[in-house]
Each structure stands twice: as C-alpha cells, then as structure tokens.
Design a protein around this motif. Structure first.
Motif, PDB file in Angstrom:
ATOM      1  N   SER A  53       0.849  -1.195   0.000  1.00  0.00           N
ATOM      2  CA  SER A  53       0.000   0.000   0.000  1.00  0.00           C
ATOM      3  C   SER A  53       0.876   1.233   0.000  1.00  0.00           C
ATOM      4  N   MET A  54       0.243   2.396   0.072  1.00  0.00           N
ATOM      5  CA  MET A  54       0.978   3.659   0.133  1.00  0.00           C
ATOM      6  C   MET A  54       1.795   3.785   1.417  1.00  0.00           C
ATOM      7  N   ASP A  55       1.544   2.931   2.404  1.00  0.00           N
ATOM      8  CA  ASP A  55       2.256   3.019   3.672  1.00  0.00           C
ATOM      9  C   ASP A  55       3.489   2.133   3.730  1.00  0.00           C
ATOM     10  N   GLY A  56       3.795   1.430   2.657  1.00  0.00           N
ATOM     11  CA  GLY A  56       4.979   0.585   2.621  1.00  0.00           C
ATOM     12  C   GLY A  56       6.173   1.295   1.995  1.00  0.00           C
ATOM     13  N   TYR A  57       7.290   0.590   1.970  1.00  0.00           N
ATOM     14  CA  TYR A  57       8.511   1.018   1.287  1.00  0.00           C
ATOM     15  C   TYR A  57       9.131   2.282   1.878  1.00  0.00           C
ATOM     16  N   LEU A 235      21.590  -2.680 -12.833  1.00  0.00           N
ATOM     17  CA  LEU A 235      22.346  -2.923 -11.616  1.00  0.00           C
ATOM     18  C   LEU A 235      21.915  -4.281 -11.072  1.00  0.00           C
ATOM     19  N   VAL A 236      22.863  -5.194 -10.935  1.00  0.00           N
ATOM     20  CA  VAL A 236      22.598  -6.493 -10.318  1.00  0.00           C
ATOM     21  C   VAL A 236      23.183  -6.456  -8.910  1.00  0.00           C
ATOM     22  N   VAL A 237      22.317  -6.648  -7.919  1.00  0.00           N
ATOM     23  CA  VAL A 237      22.689  -6.487  -6.514  1.00  0.00           C
ATOM     24  C   VAL A 237      23.193  -7.820  -5.956  1.00  0.00           C
ATOM     25  N   PRO A 238      24.431  -7.870  -5.477  1.00  0.00           N
ATOM     26  CA  PRO A 238      24.974  -9.135  -4.955  1.00  0.00           C
ATOM     27  C   PRO A 238      24.231  -9.588  -3.701  1.00  0.00           C
ATOM     28  N   GLY A 239      23.838 -10.856  -3.699  1.00  0.00           N
ATOM     29  CA  GLY A 239      23.134 -11.425  -2.563  1.00  0.00           C
ATOM     30  C   GLY A 239      21.684 -11.031  -2.458  1.00  0.00           C
ATOM     31  N   GLY A 240      21.203 -10.212  -3.386  1.00  0.00           N
ATOM     32  CA  GLY A 240      19.848  -9.694  -3.304  1.00  0.00           C
ATOM     33  C   GLY A 240      18.800 -10.721  -3.672  1.00  0.00           C
ATOM     34  N   GLU A 241      17.795 -10.882  -2.802  1.00  0.00           N
ATOM     35  CA  GLU A 241      16.630 -11.690  -3.120  1.00  0.00           C
ATOM     36  C   GLU A 241      15.495 -10.744  -3.508  1.00  0.00           C
ATOM     37  N   HIS A 242      14.236 -11.173  -3.426  1.00  0.00           N
ATOM     38  CA  HIS A 242      13.184 -10.397  -4.076  1.00  0.00           C
ATOM     39  C   HIS A 242      12.916  -9.041  -3.423  1.00  0.00           C
ATOM     40  N   THR A 243      13.122  -8.940  -2.118  1.00  0.00           N
ATOM     41  CA  THR A 243      12.912  -7.641  -1.479  1.00  0.00           C
ATOM     42  C   THR A 243      14.228  -6.905  -1.241  1.00  0.00           C
ATOM     43  N   LEU A 244      15.309  -7.430  -1.792  1.00  0.00           N
ATOM     44  CA  LEU A 244      16.581  -6.714  -1.869  1.00  0.00           C
ATOM     45  C   LEU A 244      16.999  -6.093  -0.534  1.00  0.00           C
ATOM     46  N   GLY A 245      16.955  -6.921   0.502  1.00  0.00           N
ATOM     47  CA  GLY A 245      17.423  -6.491   1.808  1.00  0.00           C
ATOM     48  C   GLY A 245      16.342  -5.969   2.721  1.00  0.00           C
ATOM     49  N   GLY A 246      15.142  -5.704   2.167  1.00  0.00           N
ATOM     50  CA  GLY A 246      14.044  -5.200   2.984  1.00  0.00           C
ATOM     51  C   GLY A 246      13.513  -3.857   2.534  1.00  0.00           C
ATOM     52  N   ILE A 247      13.407  -3.658   1.214  1.00  0.00           N
ATOM     53  CA  ILE A 247      12.981  -2.352   0.707  1.00  0.00           C
ATOM     54  C   ILE A 247      11.524  -2.031   1.045  1.00  0.00           C
ATOM     55  N   ALA A 248      10.698  -3.061   1.303  1.00  0.00           N
ATOM     56  CA  ALA A 248       9.290  -2.810   1.599  1.00  0.00           C
ATOM     57  C   ALA A 248       9.079  -2.334   3.034  1.00  0.00           C
ATOM     58  N   GLY A 249      10.039  -2.569   3.898  1.00  0.00           N
ATOM     59  CA  GLY A 249       9.916  -2.145   5.282  1.00  0.00           C
ATOM     60  C   GLY A 249      10.832  -2.950   6.176  1.00  0.00           C
ATOM     61  N   GLU A 250      11.091  -2.438   7.354  1.00  0.00           N
ATOM     62  CA  GLU A 250      11.983  -3.118   8.284  1.00  0.00           C
ATOM     63  C   GLU A 250      11.289  -4.321   8.926  1.00  0.00           C
ATOM     64  N   ALA A 251      11.954  -5.460   8.904  1.00  0.00           N
ATOM     65  CA  ALA A 251      11.495  -6.677   9.572  1.00  0.00           C
ATOM     66  C   ALA A 251      10.124  -7.151   9.097  1.00  0.00           C
ATOM     67  N   VAL A 252       9.791  -6.933   7.814  1.00  0.00           N
ATOM     68  CA  VAL A 252       8.521  -7.440   7.302  1.00  0.00           C
ATOM     69  C   VAL A 252       8.694  -8.910   6.924  1.00  0.00           C
ATOM     70  N   SER A 253       7.595  -9.653   6.933  1.00  0.00           N
ATOM     71  CA  SER A 253       7.668 -11.097   6.773  1.00  0.00           C
ATOM     72  C   SER A 253       8.183 -11.517   5.395  1.00  0.00           C
ATOM     73  N   GLU A 254       7.969 -10.705   4.367  1.00  0.00           N
ATOM     74  CA  GLU A 254       8.408 -11.068   3.023  1.00  0.00           C
ATOM     75  C   GLU A 254       9.922 -11.023   2.846  1.00  0.00           C
ATOM     76  N   THR A 255      10.613 -10.320   3.732  1.00  0.00           N
ATOM     77  CA  THR A 255      12.052 -10.140   3.563  1.00  0.00           C
ATOM     78  C   THR A 255      12.798 -11.406   3.953  1.00  0.00           C
ATOM     79  N   THR A 256      13.548 -11.951   3.006  1.00  0.00           N
ATOM     80  CA  THR A 256      14.311 -13.175   3.239  1.00  0.00           C
ATOM     81  C   THR A 256      15.815 -12.921   3.249  1.00  0.00           C
ATOM     82  N   ASP A 257      16.211 -11.669   3.050  1.00  0.00           N
ATOM     83  CA  ASP A 257      17.643 -11.355   2.957  1.00  0.00           C
ATOM     84  C   ASP A 257      17.939 -10.025   3.661  1.00  0.00           C
ATOM     85  N   THR A 258      17.460  -9.876   4.876  1.00  0.00           N
ATOM     86  CA  THR A 258      17.565  -8.601   5.586  1.00  0.00           C
ATOM     87  C   THR A 258      18.986  -8.050   5.556  1.00  0.00           C
TER      88      THR A 258
END
Length: 304
Positions: A53-57, A235-258
C-alpha cells in the motif's frame, strides 16, 4: 556509499489524498512524501508490489525524499487492506486497474500536489519519473512502453504515458514463457513484451532472486534490460533476493535477505540514476557507479 549533492534530511508526509478515477471498486488514495524545504523538486510516482500500500517502502521513500524528491505512492486495488485475493473475480483485471491508477496519478498530479500544501509551487511537474517493485515494476513498464502478450502471443494495447521522462524497474517480471502452473492460472498477464519499452530506464535485480512464479533462475529478472531497447541501465545487486534487503519495510515477513546496506544501495541507485536521467546532475550515475564498484561486487551494464 554514494551521497547525492545537496541532500536534505527533514521530510514531511501527507495522506490520504483521493485521486479521481473512473469505475473503481474503492477510491484511489495516495501518500505524498517530500523534503520540508526546497523548490524545483523532481517527482517520483511509486508503484508497490503485490498486497502492499501507500504506507509501505519507507526505507526507500524516506531516503528519496531526503535526497530532494517528491514521492507519490498510490494504494493499488490488490493491497491487503482491500481484501481482494486470487480467488476474487475482480483479481483478474487488477493488472489493468493498476495501470489506470498510474495514469490517474500522472493526469491529476497538479491537483495532488495542490492538496499536499505548498508542493504545487515547490515541485517540478516537468521532471517526473516512475518507479516500481515486483508487480509494480511490471505496471511501471507498461507506462514506459512495454506491452502484455496474450495467450496467443499477441502484444496487447499500448498503455504508455508521456508524462514520465524516465523509470526504474526493481525486481521486474521476466517473460512469460517459463511461468509456473500457478502463475499461468492466476497471473496470466505476467507476460511482458519489453521490445517496445523505449523510455529510458534503470533495471535493478538481485542475483539470488528465485521467483516462485518462474521455472527460470535469477536471470529471469534481467529480461527487462536484455529485451528492451536503449537507453537502459542495469544494476545487479549481490546477494539480493526479491525484497533486496528489505525495501518494503523493516522486519517485514516477506524479507528473506535482511540487509540495511543492500536497501541503501538500491535507494541510492535510484536517486543517482534519476538525478542523471532527469538532467539534475549529469555526473550522479557515474559517481554512484564508481563509488559502488570500489566497495561492492555489484554488477553494472548499460546500453545507449
């Protein structure tokens, strides 16, 4: 790490602002985040990934606003708050509603900025870019000129919008020839044709992003760069998974590569690219690339 010249730190956010639309299941609302001071500010319209939503990222948006951008975030119909799941009969057309949302934001940008206080006077409405993540990246791609193949392989309608001078696609859907059975059944629009995406753009992908929607590996997310015409940056980000370290928010469940540094890398890549592409700082991208290559193993490509 790259630091934009004249970066600002104090920001303000205004929400919700309702945007006029046609026949939409719920009203289209946006959030606007901007520097508290400054004039001639370029504008980013950001399209979120599925269910957000508009409240993410905020890790991205706050960093962009601090660097001098006005950021407008619509809440698309697939947001969790609207409770429209895969089995809802409306879900099959949400990809089109998403495109209409971005058109509405661009078409009513003056009214949005006017409702956000003095931004109508401080923003530069001639310097507008589109940025999206995941489903949002595919949505943005259509406004940059990409089309969508139907089941017979015929490219569909042209949804491009001249209001955007440049774009950024973060973790963008690849071509549809390797979709999993689930994706074929629930996300048939995930078949982009990038051959017509002529607007200048930066593509960002993680080298560890293995999508559950495709049988291919992380190279699937390079299609937006490989198959689109110049000018493009990658730009290819080393070690980056789909949320690229947590771009949607801090400690969100979708983040697999914080990884906070990875988030900063993505945010600053967008800042540097758009400062260059919007003619604000023609050396910003080259400085960012040089600074990044000095400390990271990130991979860069370009075609002009």
């Amino acid at each position: 790490m790259f630091t934009p010249a004249q970066s600002r730190t104090k920001t303000v956010a205004i929400k919700p602002i309702t945007v006029p639309t046609g026949d939409r299941a719920v009203p289209l609302q946006v959030k606007v985040t901007a520097p508290a001071e400054g004039r001639g500010l370029p504008v980013i319209v950001f399209s979120h990934g599925n269910a957000w939503s508009m409240d993410g990222y905020e890790p991205l948006v706050d960093r962009w606003a601090a660097a001098g951008f006005v950021v407008v975030q619509p809440t698309h119909l697939d947001s969790r708050r609207n409770a429209i799941g895969f089995d809802d009969p409306r879900f099959g057309t949400i990809w089109r509603v998403r495109i209409d949302d971005l058109h509405a934001v661009l078409d009513h940008l003056d009214a949005i900025l006017a409702e956000a206080g003095d931004l109508i006077d401080r923003a530069d409405r001639t310097s507008v870019a589109l940025v999206g993540h995941s489903w949002g990246a595919q949505t943005v791609g259509t406004l940059l000129g990409a089309r969508v193949f139907d089941a017979q392989g015929t490219a569909g309608e042209d949804f491009s919008h001249g209001g955007a001078k440049a774009g950024v696609l973060i973790a963008a859907t690849g071509t549809g020839d390797s979709l999993t059975p689930f994706a074929v059944g629930h996300l048939p629009f995930m078949r982009p044709d990038y051959s017509t995406m002529t607007t200048p753009a930066l593509v960002i992908a993680g080298d560890k992003d293995q999508s559950k929607m495709s049988t291919r590996g992380p190279d699937w997310f390079l299609d937006a760069f490989d198959l689109s015409p110049a000018p493009k940056r990658l730009l290819v980000v080393p070690g980056g998974e789909h949320t690229l370290g947590g771009i949607a928010g801090e400690a969100v469940s979708e983040t697999t590569d914080t990884d906070a540094d990875r988030v900063a890398l993505v945010a600053d890549a967008v800042t540097a690219y758009l400062l260059d592409a919007l003619d604000r700082d023609p050396d910003a991208w080259s400085r960012f690339r040089a600074d990044t290559e000095a400390v990271e193993t990130a991979s860069f490509q370009h075609k002009d």
